[in-house]
Design an enzyme around this catalytic site. Structure first.
Site, PDB file in Angstrom:
ATOM      1  N   ARG A 248      22.754 -39.267  -3.435  1.00 33.23           N
ATOM      2  CA  ARG A 248      23.050 -40.670  -2.466  1.00 33.23           C
ATOM      3  C   ARG A 248      23.392 -40.617  -0.872  1.00 33.23           C
ATOM      4  NH1 ARG A 248      27.076 -42.107  -6.785  1.00 33.23           N
ATOM      5  NH2 ARG A 248      26.826 -40.440  -7.469  1.00 33.23           N
TER       6      ARG A 248
ATOM      7  N   GLY B 136      33.280 -37.836  -7.880  1.00 34.50           N
ATOM      8  CA  GLY B 136      34.311 -36.280  -8.964  1.00 34.50           C
ATOM      9  C   GLY B 136      34.240 -34.920  -8.573  1.00 34.50           C
TER      10      GLY B 136
ATOM     11  N   THR C 244      36.279 -39.433 -13.778  1.00 32.75           N
ATOM     12  CA  THR C 244      35.217 -39.721 -12.382  1.00 32.75           C
ATOM     13  C   THR C 244      34.556 -40.705 -12.703  1.00 32.75           C
ATOM     14  OG1 THR C 244      33.691 -37.604 -13.066  1.00 32.75           O
ATOM     15  CG2 THR C 244      35.437 -36.492 -12.340  1.00 32.75           C
TER      16      THR C 244
ATOM     17  N   LYS D  69      25.654 -27.900 -21.926  1.00 35.42           N
ATOM     18  CA  LYS D  69      25.776 -27.127 -21.545  1.00 35.42           C
ATOM     19  C   LYS D  69      26.679 -26.011 -21.895  1.00 35.42           C
ATOM     20  CE  LYS D  69      27.976 -29.630 -17.976  1.00 35.42           C
ATOM     21  NZ  LYS D  69      27.514 -29.146 -16.886  1.00 35.42           N
TER      22      LYS D  69
ATOM     23  N   SER E 226      31.563 -26.854 -19.732  1.00 37.68           N
ATOM     24  CA  SER E 226      32.566 -28.096 -19.878  1.00 37.68           C
ATOM     25  C   SER E 226      33.088 -27.613 -21.259  1.00 37.68           C
ATOM     26  CB  SER E 226      31.438 -29.336 -20.595  1.00 37.68           C
ATOM     27  OG  SER E 226      31.308 -30.404 -21.084  1.00 37.68           O
TER      28      SER E 226
ATOM     29  N   TYR F  85      23.569 -33.398 -24.475  1.00 41.10           N
ATOM     30  CA  TYR F  85      24.515 -33.221 -23.852  1.00 41.10           C
ATOM     31  C   TYR F  85      25.432 -31.737 -23.520  1.00 41.10           C
ATOM     32  CZ  TYR F  85      28.042 -32.981 -20.201  1.00 41.10           C
ATOM     33  OH  TYR F  85      29.023 -32.765 -19.526  1.00 41.10           O
TER      34      TYR F  85
ATOM     35  N   VAL G 214      18.826 -31.998  -7.565  1.00 41.54           N
ATOM     36  CA  VAL G 214      18.627 -30.912  -8.069  1.00 41.54           C
ATOM     37  C   VAL G 214      17.130 -30.627  -8.813  1.00 41.54           C
ATOM     38  CG1 VAL G 214      21.399 -30.006  -7.440  1.00 41.54           C
ATOM     39  CG2 VAL G 214      20.085 -30.975  -9.314  1.00 41.54           C
TER      40      VAL G 214
END
Ligand code: NDP
Ligand code: 8X3
Length: 258
Positions: A35, A13, A188, A157, A140, A153, A61
């Site tokens: 990853r 992304g 993404t 933000k 966002s 969520y 994180v």
């Protein structure tokens, strides 16, 4: 000496696109994420393509000890940092508060809020010492207005928005720029993660829409990072043409075109 950018969540992304953009422009790039396979593939790709130094650090994180160890390693590999992009983040699930999944809440709060704080706590002192630097937080449109089922969520933000403002105040004496980039809908892996691998549901989010691309955000980050030293974009909200905010958007087919 080339400038140094550190990006969290560079395995896909926005983070990946930002890494590529800045590598192309000659920056030393520190890419991070969980990853490792993707991280090292990207390191090899960017080094081969652009001949720049790429530092790859694999960590979560959400874990303050992992963050501290990774940043110790970062400081062994470079003695300066010009830009920190706090980008690693996610939405997990989409449901009303009364039916919310506690694990989803923990993951979002730990990643989007605490992860950003752990990183900033490690890197802001380096910038303070340098009396120079730029922290870019990826917020966002969800941090500007709340949408149905977005509850936790959105709250994370909104927290990013508050922390961006607070960091700017705290870093003001040291000449450190602090910018929030607040994207709207962008295609993404975000929806794939939110819907836990349900590809059809994720793809449905963007049906009939021409969403932002990761590269659009990378270009905007580049613009913010390359303004004259006395100019700082504090807060920037960007959506695709057919979106107003996190609540209201239309389909491409509804757009009136002559
Ligand atoms: P992607 O899912 O494509 O990328 C998210 C990145 O965050 C990945 O590299 C992932 O790496 C990393 N990440 C997630 N959790 C962790 C963790 N615990 N530790 C370390 N890295 C982590 O999504 P986007 O690029 O869209 O998302 C980037 C940011 O942009 C997020 O903060 C998101 O909230 C925000 N955003 C996204 C929008 C969109 O519509 N796409 C719009 C507005 C904001 P890995 O899994 O390898 O750890
Ligand atoms: C991601 C955009 O609208 O899906 O932050 O929350 S949205």
């Amino acid at each position: 000496m080339s400038k140094v950018i550190l990006i969290t969540g560079a395995t896909s992304g926005f983070g990946r696109a930002i890494a590529e953009k800045f590598a192309k422009e000659g920056y030393t790039v520190c890419i991070t994420g969980r990853r490792a396979d993707r991280l090292y593939a990207l390191k090899n790709e960017l080094e081969a393509k652009y001949g720049v130094k790429v530092i790859a650090l694999t960590f979560d994180v959400r874990d303050s000890k992992q963050v501290a160890a990774a940043m110790d390693e970062f400081r062994k590999q470079t003695d300066r940092v010009d830009i920190l992009v706090n980008n690693a983040g996610l939405a997990s699930g989409l449901s009303t508060i009364d039916e919310g999944n506690l694990e989803d809440w923990e993951v979002m709060i730990d990643t989007n809020v605490k992860g950003l704080l752990y990183m900033t706590r490690q890197i802001a002192p380096m910038m303070r010492e340098q009396t120079n630097g730029h922290i870019i937080n990826i917020g966002s449109t969800a941090g500007k207005s709340v949408y149905k089922n977005g509850n936790v969520y959105c709250a994370t933000k909104f927290a990013v928005d508050a922390l961006t403002q607070a960091t700017r105040i705290d870093m003001l004496p040291y000449g450190i720029k602090v910018t929030a980039i607040n994207p709207g809908m962008a295609e993404t892996e975000f929806s794939l993660v939110r819907f836990k691998g349900d590809e059809e549901r994720a793809a449905n989010m963007y049906k009939g829409v021409r969403p932002l691309r990761a590269e659009d955000i990378a270009d905007i980050a580049w613009y913010c990072a390359t303004l004259p030293p006395h100019v700082c974009i504090n807060d920037l909200t960007v959506t695709c043409l057919t979106q107003v905010n996190s609540v209201y958007h239309i389909k491409e087919a509804e757009r009136i075109v002559k």
